[in-house]
Design an enzyme around this catalytic site. Structure first.
Site, mmCIF file in Angstrom:
data_model
loop_
_atom_site.group_PDB
_atom_site.id
_atom_site.type_symbol
_atom_site.label_atom_id
_atom_site.label_comp_id
_atom_site.label_asym_id
_atom_site.label_seq_id
_atom_site.Cartn_x
_atom_site.Cartn_y
_atom_site.Cartn_z
ATOM 1 N N ASP A 267 0.824 -1.208 0.000
ATOM 2 C CA ASP A 267 0.000 0.000 0.000
ATOM 3 C C ASP A 267 0.861 1.262 0.000
ATOM 4 O O ASP A 267 0.646 2.194 -0.782
ATOM 5 C CB ASP A 267 -0.928 0.019 1.217
ATOM 6 C CG ASP A 267 -1.887 -1.154 1.194
ATOM 7 O OD1 ASP A 267 -1.966 -1.833 0.156
ATOM 8 O OD2 ASP A 267 -2.548 -1.396 2.223
ATOM 9 N N TYR B 294 -6.403 -10.901 9.518
ATOM 10 C CA TYR B 294 -5.283 -10.569 8.626
ATOM 11 C C TYR B 294 -3.982 -11.135 9.214
ATOM 12 O O TYR B 294 -3.215 -11.824 8.525
ATOM 13 C CB TYR B 294 -5.174 -9.049 8.449
ATOM 14 C CG TYR B 294 -4.108 -8.625 7.463
ATOM 15 C CD1 TYR B 294 -4.417 -8.334 6.152
ATOM 16 C CD2 TYR B 294 -2.774 -8.531 7.853
ATOM 17 C CE1 TYR B 294 -3.441 -7.956 5.236
ATOM 18 C CE2 TYR B 294 -1.787 -8.161 6.955
ATOM 19 C CZ TYR B 294 -2.123 -7.869 5.652
ATOM 20 O OH TYR B 294 -1.137 -7.500 4.766
#
Ligand code: GLA
Length: 388
Positions: A175, A225
């Site tokens: 990201d 996650y």
């Protein structure tokens, strides 16, 4: 964005002229999902939805932060304060604080504070990297105001460190790298093991990318996650009994197949299979893009969603409804979830002249099945974080 809007709001709140203005984009990912932390490839690009900022220096050591639309209250903290704010409403400010802490570690102590006004049009929590957008924005404000020389890849790594060590999410580098390093109308093929990267023109002919948000907040910080990160690590450890590998991104499909008996656990096998196959799919997809073979690119993108659904199990009914209903629409080349999953967003690549029809039909199916509306966004592919 009208820069006068940013300047005026800043001046009204802080009674001083803005020193500089910045834009920090969000990101989408064409393919290569949940492959960054296993040393695989990713293929993301930055989008024209993002976070804007105006800032000006202060004489004291305070940072005063005010957002036009994320949280209207002015939050003031000291430059040396490293405490994590537990208030979820203030969450985005923690990304700022993390960056301040790690930029200070990298360079000299910052000797004065600043005032900052932030305004964003990136839906928060929609899987479009609003957090990385803020981290890189912080990085650029700090670099500019204190005249620091920090390599742009290093800045992305400090953003990842903020997520990992300050926020507590074991995320990879994708990201922050995409947000900081992207180039207009290109996607970045990034090898997350070596951080070698190539810009490939995002040439989709008469197709366009539609971003589809589930409007279900994904909470990446949730343990799911981090569980996936650990499961991949455990599968890697088991493969190491007979195979010299550092990460799942080091092996191809055939090698995985031959040695998969070592894993001997259904869940770990599925997680590792996704990581290995998705990495190879990403390399193939970048090649298909270069060869202008859009049909192949589309099939690989669909396969990515299937693998994230059945093997990685990070989709959920909202993302599956979006992808599966998209696949059925006329003029849709492909669709898949992007980002961490469990909500957030998906992308579809759709013929330009079918885009309106597509949004209407997928939106209707989603509303009927899920009980609330999805949102659709069209975005340009833009440069990474920069001064305005
Ligand atoms: C989140 C993380 C990234 C990456 C994606 C899944 O966006 O921040 O590092 O792991 O999920 O590809």
């Amino acid at each position: 964005m009208n820069t006068a809007f940013l300047k005026n709001n800043f001046e009204q709140i802080f009674k001083q002229p803005a020193a500089d203005l910045f834009f920090s984009p969000g990101r989408i990912n064409i393919i290569g999902e949940h492959t960054d932390y296993t040393g695989g490839h990713v293929f993301p690009c930055a989008i024209s939805l993002g976070t804007y900022a105006a800032y000006g220096p202060r004489a004291d050591k305070k940072i005063a932060v005010c957002s036009g639309n994320m949280n209207d209250d002015l939050v003031v903290f000291d430059l040396d304060d490293r405490e994590l704010e537990e208030n979820p409403d203030h969450k985005w400010i923690n990304y700022f604080k993390g960056m301040i802490a790690y930029v200070q570690d990298e360079s000299q102590k910052l000797d004065h504070g600043f005032n900052l006004y932030v305004w964003g049009n990136l839906p928060y929590g929609a899987g479009l990297s609003s957090s990385a957008s803020i981290e890189m924005l912080a990085g650029h404000v700090l670099t500019e105001e204190y005249g620091l020389e920090i390599d742009p890849v290093k800045l992305a790594q400090l953003g990842q460190k903020t997520e990992n060590d300050f926020i507590g999410l074991s995320s990879g580098i994708m990201d922050q790298f995409a947000v900081n390093m992207s180039k207009k109308d290109h996607a970045i093929l990034l090898d997350c093991a070596t951080l070698k990267y190539n810009y490939l023109p995002l040439d989709l002919g008469d197709y366009e990318i539609i971003i589809m948000s589930t409007n279900k907040k994904h909470s990446l910080a949730d343990s799911a996650y981090n569980d996936r990160v650990q499961e991949c690590q455990e599968a890697t450890n088991r493969l190491r009994q007979k195979l010299a590998l550092e990460r799942l991104g080091d092996i191809d499909e055939d090698t995985f197949d031959e040695y998969s008996y070592l894993i001997n656990d259904e869940t770990l096998l599925k997680r590792a299979r996704h990581a290995v196959f998705e990495n190879q799919r990403t390399i193939k997809a970048a090649k298909a893009m270069q060869d202008k073979d859009l049909d192949r690119l589309g099939r690989l993108i669909n396969a990515s969603h299937v693998s994230l659904d059945f093997d990685y199990e990070v989709t959920g009914k909202e993302l599956d409804t979006l992808a599966q209903s998209a696949w059925k629409q006329e003029g849709c080349l492909c669709a898949r979830m992007i980002g961490g999953g469990f909500g957030g967003s998906a992308i579809a690549i759709v013929k330009e002249d079918k885009a309106e029809d597509f949004k209407e039909k997928v939106g209707k199916i989603y509303q009927e099945k899920i009980g609330y509306a999805a949102s659709f966004y069209e975005a340009k592919i833009v440069d990474g974080t920069h001064k305005l």
